[in-house]
Enzyme design. Structure first.
Site, PDB file in Angstrom:
ATOM      1  N   ASN A  53     -10.521  -3.297  -6.450  1.00 17.31           N
ATOM      2  CA  ASN A  53      -9.699  -2.336  -7.211  1.00 17.31           C
ATOM      3  C   ASN A  53     -10.270  -1.979  -8.589  1.00 17.31           C
ATOM      4  O   ASN A  53      -9.853  -1.004  -9.206  1.00 17.31           O
ATOM      5  CB  ASN A  53      -8.254  -2.838  -7.375  1.00 17.31           C
ATOM      6  CG  ASN A  53      -7.428  -2.733  -6.116  1.00 17.31           C
ATOM      7  OD1 ASN A  53      -6.474  -3.495  -5.913  1.00 17.31           O
ATOM      8  ND2 ASN A  53      -7.763  -1.802  -5.231  1.00 17.31           N
ATOM      9  N   ASP A  83       0.816  -1.207   0.000  1.00 15.27           N
ATOM     10  CA  ASP A  83       0.000   0.000   0.000  1.00 15.27           C
ATOM     11  C   ASP A  83       0.858   1.269   0.000  1.00 15.27           C
ATOM     12  O   ASP A  83       1.952   1.279   0.557  1.00 15.27           O
ATOM     13  CB  ASP A  83      -0.882  -0.036   1.262  1.00 15.27           C
ATOM     14  CG  ASP A  83      -2.172   0.721   1.063  1.00 15.27           C
ATOM     15  OD1 ASP A  83      -2.416   1.213  -0.045  1.00 15.27           O
ATOM     16  OD2 ASP A  83      -2.937   0.827   2.034  1.00 15.27           O
TER      17      ASP A  83
HETATM   18  C1  FPP Z   1      -1.848  -0.023  -3.555  1.00 16.39           C
HETATM   19  O1  FPP Z   1      -1.357   1.304  -3.469  1.00 16.39           O
HETATM   20  C2  FPP Z   1      -1.220  -0.727  -4.696  1.00 16.39           C
HETATM   21  C3  FPP Z   1      -1.881  -1.385  -5.696  1.00 16.39           C
HETATM   22  C4  FPP Z   1      -3.351  -1.478  -5.761  1.00 16.39           C
HETATM   23  C5  FPP Z   1      -1.160  -2.021  -6.818  1.00 16.39           C
HETATM   24  C6  FPP Z   1       0.038  -2.808  -6.390  1.00 16.39           C
HETATM   25  C7  FPP Z   1       0.681  -3.397  -7.564  1.00 16.39           C
HETATM   26  C8  FPP Z   1       2.000  -3.396  -7.800  1.00 16.39           C
HETATM   27  C9  FPP Z   1       3.013  -2.835  -6.883  1.00 16.39           C
HETATM   28  C10 FPP Z   1       2.504  -4.069  -9.035  1.00 16.39           C
HETATM   29  C11 FPP Z   1       2.799  -5.534  -8.775  1.00 16.39           C
HETATM   30  C12 FPP Z   1       3.203  -6.180 -10.054  1.00 16.39           C
HETATM   31  C13 FPP Z   1       3.207  -7.522 -10.287  1.00 16.39           C
HETATM   32  C14 FPP Z   1       3.590  -8.034 -11.618  1.00 16.39           C
HETATM   33  C15 FPP Z   1       2.808  -8.507  -9.295  1.00 16.39           C
HETATM   34  P1  FPP Z   1      -2.377   2.519  -3.680  1.00 16.39           P
HETATM   35  O2  FPP Z   1      -2.450   2.815  -5.124  1.00 16.39           O
HETATM   36  O3  FPP Z   1      -3.672   2.161  -3.046  1.00 16.39           O
HETATM   37  O4  FPP Z   1      -1.668   3.664  -2.904  1.00 16.39           O
HETATM   38  P2  FPP Z   1      -2.394   4.838  -2.100  1.00 16.39           P
HETATM   39  O5  FPP Z   1      -3.062   4.172  -0.918  1.00 16.39           O
HETATM   40  O6  FPP Z   1      -1.251   5.712  -1.698  1.00 16.39           O
HETATM   41  O7  FPP Z   1      -3.349   5.503  -3.030  1.00 16.39           O
END
Ligand code: FPP
Length: 249
Positions: free
Chosen positions: A77, A29
């Site tokens: 998501n 996160d």
């Molecule tokens: C949450 O942070 C993150 C995600 C929903 C996506 C995570 C995915 C990756 C790191 C890529 C992984 C890749 C592979 C191939 C497995 P957020 O966007 O909710 O952050 P925020 O809370 O700051 O808005």
């Protein structure tokens, strides 16, 4: 933006090898916030997040951890702006394609959990290719939760079991934890010992609800794109301080 394992290549001496978690799960996160703080679009946080995940996988392997599970995309998501969802789907596909050769060289076994049928066709093909290619590898087991929801997983297990009962294949009194687990996406793998969630949020967010009944939870304020080997070391130190009683005295 490559994340270099400049420090802590080997297991730090204050960690006891025998007391390491066998299986670590991560909720990655804080990507969006990391990017926003730098005046960059959110997707840059996801990009950097991939590099961090790759180094964590290698770190787990270097330090002797058997399994890593990452929550890449939840069933919830889909509610994000369509450009971000599309970016993530394309990113998953590209990373899988680019990393497969190295994963083979490093003997990584790739698994996916989640409702994969709802993903774009081209991503489904890439997933199938990487899972099939790595299925006999003997190194670390790397599970990627994509379009995953814990409640949905439990419901689909219930449906499968109910249908077997209806057909007379199993009797209701045969339904125990072991049978139930065999109907989950994670059938055959051990439960996570440690869940790490970055960016300070203290929620499970529908992740591995059945499997994490006794997992130790570690929350850090560090945002995922900043989660390096030092931060992982701290998480493991905290884990080794825990007294895991599994409900016993
Ligand atoms: C949450 O942070 C993150 C995600 C929903 C996506 C995570 C995915 C990756 C790191 C890529 C992984 C890749 C592979 C191939 C497995 P957020 O966007 O909710 O952050 P925020 O809370 O700051 O808005």
């Amino acid at each position: 933006m490559t994340v270099k394992p400049s420090v802590l290549q080997e297991l730090p001496t204050d960690l006891v090898r025998e007391q390491l978690p066998r299986h670590v799960a991560v909720i990655m996160d804080g990507n969006g916030r990391w990017a926003k703080r730098r005046g960059m679009p959110r997707i840059m946080g996801h990009r950097r997040g991939v590099d961090v995940l790759k180094d964590l996988l290698r770190c787990c392997r270097d330090w002797g951890i058997e399994a890593l599970t990452a929550y890449a995309f939840s069933t919830e998501n889909w509610g994000r702006p369509s450009e971000e969802v599309e970016f993530l789907m394309t990113l998953f596909e590209r990373v899988l394609r680019q990393e497969l050769r190295e994963m083979m060289e490093e003997d990584v076994r790739i698994r996916f959990v989640g409702n994969l049928n709802a993903l774009p066709r081209s991503l489904q093909s890439e997933i199938e290719r990487s899972v099939t290619a790595t299925q006999n590898n003997q190194g670390i087991c790397f599970t990627i939760a994509t379009n995953y929801g814990g409640r949905q997983e439990i419901l689909q297990a219930c449906r499968e079991i109910a249908s077997k009962v209806q057909q007379g294949v199993i009797q209701p009194d045969q339904i125990d934890e072991a049978l139930f687990e065999r109907h989950l996406y994670t059938a055959g793998s051990c439960d996570p010992d440690l869940l790490i969630r970055t960016s300070g949020e203290m929620r499970l967010s529908n992740f591995l609800l059945w499997q994490m009944a006794y997992s130790e939870i570690y929350v850090t304020e560090t945002l995922w794109p900043d989660f390096d080997r030092k931060a992982f070391h701290q998480a493991l130190c905290a884990y080794q301080q825990r007294d895991r009683r599994f409900g016993k005295l």
